[in-house]
Scaffold this motif. Structure first.
Motif, mmCIF file in Angstrom:
data_model
loop_
_atom_site.group_PDB
_atom_site.id
_atom_site.type_symbol
_atom_site.label_atom_id
_atom_site.label_comp_id
_atom_site.label_asym_id
_atom_site.label_seq_id
_atom_site.Cartn_x
_atom_site.Cartn_y
_atom_site.Cartn_z
ATOM 1 N N THR A 18 1.367 -1.421 -0.300
ATOM 2 C CA THR A 18 0.129 -0.092 -0.260
ATOM 3 C C THR A 18 1.257 1.250 0.327
ATOM 4 O O THR A 18 0.802 2.140 -0.502
ATOM 5 C CB THR A 18 -0.943 -0.228 0.735
ATOM 6 N N MET A 19 1.962 1.680 0.886
ATOM 7 C CA MET A 19 2.267 2.105 1.188
ATOM 8 C C MET A 19 3.322 2.588 -0.218
ATOM 9 O O MET A 19 3.321 3.726 -0.496
ATOM 10 C CB MET A 19 4.115 1.987 2.216
ATOM 11 N N ILE A 20 3.827 1.117 -0.585
ATOM 12 C CA ILE A 20 4.180 1.791 -2.202
ATOM 13 C C ILE A 20 4.094 2.263 -3.547
ATOM 14 O O ILE A 20 4.356 3.073 -4.473
ATOM 15 C CB ILE A 20 4.869 0.387 -2.766
ATOM 16 N N SER A 21 2.562 1.830 -3.050
ATOM 17 C CA SER A 21 1.474 2.140 -4.780
ATOM 18 C C SER A 21 1.516 3.267 -4.309
ATOM 19 O O SER A 21 0.886 4.182 -5.906
ATOM 20 C CB SER A 21 0.131 1.060 -4.745
ATOM 21 N N ASN A 22 0.568 3.985 -2.871
ATOM 22 C CA ASN A 22 0.532 5.367 -3.103
ATOM 23 C C ASN A 22 1.843 6.613 -3.090
ATOM 24 O O ASN A 22 1.933 7.363 -3.030
ATOM 25 C CB ASN A 22 -0.086 5.488 -1.652
ATOM 26 N N TYR A 77 2.023 10.414 -3.364
ATOM 27 C CA TYR A 77 1.484 10.592 -1.862
ATOM 28 C C TYR A 77 2.882 11.283 -0.841
ATOM 29 O O TYR A 77 2.182 11.089 -0.060
ATOM 30 C CB TYR A 77 0.766 9.644 -1.194
ATOM 31 N N GLY A 78 3.788 10.219 -1.291
ATOM 32 C CA GLY A 78 4.801 10.212 -0.182
ATOM 33 C C GLY A 78 4.469 9.026 0.767
ATOM 34 O O GLY A 78 3.683 8.559 1.062
ATOM 35 N N ILE A 79 5.603 8.721 1.577
ATOM 36 C CA ILE A 79 5.750 8.245 2.759
ATOM 37 C C ILE A 79 5.475 8.653 3.816
ATOM 38 O O ILE A 79 6.755 9.330 4.436
ATOM 39 C CB ILE A 79 5.981 6.786 2.619
ATOM 40 N N ASN A 80 4.824 9.465 5.047
ATOM 41 C CA ASN A 80 4.854 9.555 6.307
ATOM 42 C C ASN A 80 4.236 8.581 7.186
ATOM 43 O O ASN A 80 3.162 8.081 7.678
ATOM 44 C CB ASN A 80 4.058 10.924 6.331
ATOM 45 N N GLN A 81 4.850 8.189 7.964
ATOM 46 C CA GLN A 81 5.087 6.781 9.147
ATOM 47 C C GLN A 81 6.230 6.611 9.867
ATOM 48 O O GLN A 81 7.673 6.814 9.546
ATOM 49 C CB GLN A 81 5.576 5.639 8.590
ATOM 50 N N LYS A 82 6.079 7.077 11.515
ATOM 51 C CA LYS A 82 7.044 6.748 12.620
ATOM 52 C C LYS A 82 6.784 6.209 13.119
ATOM 53 O O LYS A 82 5.511 6.107 14.365
ATOM 54 C CB LYS A 82 7.109 8.116 13.453
ATOM 55 N N TRP A 83 7.331 4.919 13.420
ATOM 56 C CA TRP A 83 7.127 3.466 14.253
ATOM 57 C C TRP A 83 7.509 4.024 15.488
ATOM 58 O O TRP A 83 8.123 4.041 16.227
ATOM 59 C CB TRP A 83 7.753 2.393 14.047
ATOM 60 N N ARG A 84 5.931 3.122 16.434
ATOM 61 C CA ARG A 84 6.192 3.188 18.216
ATOM 62 C C ARG A 84 5.356 2.232 18.698
ATOM 63 O O ARG A 84 5.024 1.310 18.152
ATOM 64 C CB ARG A 84 5.258 4.604 19.012
ATOM 65 N N SER A 85 6.275 1.309 19.443
ATOM 66 C CA SER A 85 5.805 0.505 20.020
ATOM 67 C C SER A 85 4.668 0.391 20.710
ATOM 68 O O SER A 85 4.175 1.926 20.920
ATOM 69 C CB SER A 85 7.213 0.159 21.000
ATOM 70 N N ALA A 103 -1.744 0.664 9.530
ATOM 71 C CA ALA A 103 -2.757 1.779 8.575
ATOM 72 C C ALA A 103 -2.307 2.687 8.557
ATOM 73 O O ALA A 103 -1.894 3.695 8.820
ATOM 74 C CB ALA A 103 -4.408 0.878 9.942
ATOM 75 N N GLU A 104 -3.926 3.083 6.500
ATOM 76 C CA GLU A 104 -3.324 4.328 6.034
ATOM 77 C C GLU A 104 -4.260 5.312 7.464
ATOM 78 O O GLU A 104 -4.921 5.039 7.962
ATOM 79 C CB GLU A 104 -4.104 3.555 4.911
ATOM 80 N N THR A 105 -3.776 5.857 7.746
ATOM 81 C CA THR A 105 -4.283 7.182 8.466
ATOM 82 C C THR A 105 -4.046 8.423 7.746
ATOM 83 O O THR A 105 -4.901 9.447 8.441
ATOM 84 C CB THR A 105 -3.611 7.144 9.728
ATOM 85 N N GLY A 106 -4.167 8.641 6.498
ATOM 86 C CA GLY A 106 -4.468 10.139 5.506
ATOM 87 C C GLY A 106 -3.694 9.647 4.545
ATOM 88 O O GLY A 106 -3.385 9.272 4.315
ATOM 89 N N ILE A 107 -4.247 10.547 3.589
ATOM 90 C CA ILE A 107 -2.501 10.599 2.538
ATOM 91 C C ILE A 107 -1.473 10.802 2.827
ATOM 92 O O ILE A 107 -1.050 12.391 3.155
ATOM 93 C CB ILE A 107 -3.956 11.993 1.370
ATOM 94 N N GLY A 108 -1.039 9.535 2.418
ATOM 95 C CA GLY A 108 0.707 9.263 2.669
ATOM 96 C C GLY A 108 1.192 9.113 4.014
ATOM 97 O O GLY A 108 2.403 9.260 4.220
#
Length: 238
Positions: free
Chosen positions: A36-40, A45-53, A149-154
């Protein structure tokens, strides 16, 4: 015919082994990227993600998605057949289409597969759901779900979403913020949590009221009993 059956059998066996290994690796390694990230990203749209435990995400967020999407999360083994039956009856009557997927199914789809795809993807999704339910803990399933999970555009995961919508990290979500984020999950490209329109506002309020039941009835017990035990162990060691 024998050679064809042999080839198909080898193909199925190879897929089963490789997919099992893939799921086992992701039981302790963060998924670096998803389809999903790759296709967007390809769509611009880019990829904006920050991992948290999961321990570093406010517990109200897990309560919110359980309240919104899967009240039996701690009880089922990947599939909630009652919810699937109810969704099928509702959809047959017409009107707004309702899904019957559990958080485990959505995690399997978001992590290993692609969006849409019909019955073929659903069949593969069922296999991956079976694997994560047997090879991961419920804690890990929720942790991965809330991070990819996708939570907005990108935007992916609740940490990036919290910073984008509310300008603070996911460790300090209010009940209303968590509820509105959960309301965004089903249609992240069309809904927003910080300036919600009518449906998101109404649905967010419904989720917020259900969250009290999640906590009171212990519908989150498979997640936070483990976290509390870890925190107590850390405190006792000091």
């Amino acid at each position: 015919m024998f050679r064809l059956l042999y080839f198909i059998g080898q193909l199925v066996l190879s897929f089963a082994l490789l997919s099992t290994l893939w799921v086992m690796v992701y039981s302790f390694v963060r998924p670096p990227v998803t389809l999903t990230m790759i296709s967007n990203a390809v769509a611009g749209y880019g990829i904006n993600q920050k991992w948290r435990s999961l321990e570093d995400i406010d517990s109200k967020m897990a309560d919110a998605v359980i309240a919104a999407e899967d009240s039996n999360f701690c009880n089922h083994h990947g599939f909630d057949f009652t919810a699937i039956e109810q969704a099928a009856k509702h959809n047959a009557s017409g009107g707004h289409i309702r899904g019957g997927s559990t958080i485990s199914q959505q995690t399997a789809k978001n992590t290993f597969l692609w969006q849409n795809g019909g019955y073929v993807r659903k069949a593969i999704e069922a296999w991956f759901t079976f694997l994560i339910e047997h090879l991961w803990s419920k804690h890990r399933i929720m942790e991965v779900y809330l991070n990819i999970a996708e939570t907005g555009i990108g935007i992916y995961g609740v940490e990036a979403a919290s910073q984008h919508y509310f300008h603070h990290d996911a460790r300090h979500l209010s009940t209303l913020e968590a509820a509105r984020l959960a309301a965004v999950f089903p249609l992240p490209k069309k809904r927003t949590a910080n300036m919600p329109k009518g449906f998101v506002r109404r649905y967010g309020n419904i989720i917020q009221s259900r969250m009290a039941t999640v906590e009171k009835s212990g519908l989150n017990r498979c997640l936070f009993n483990t976290i509390k035990a870890k925190h107590l162990a850390i405190s006792d060691s000091k």
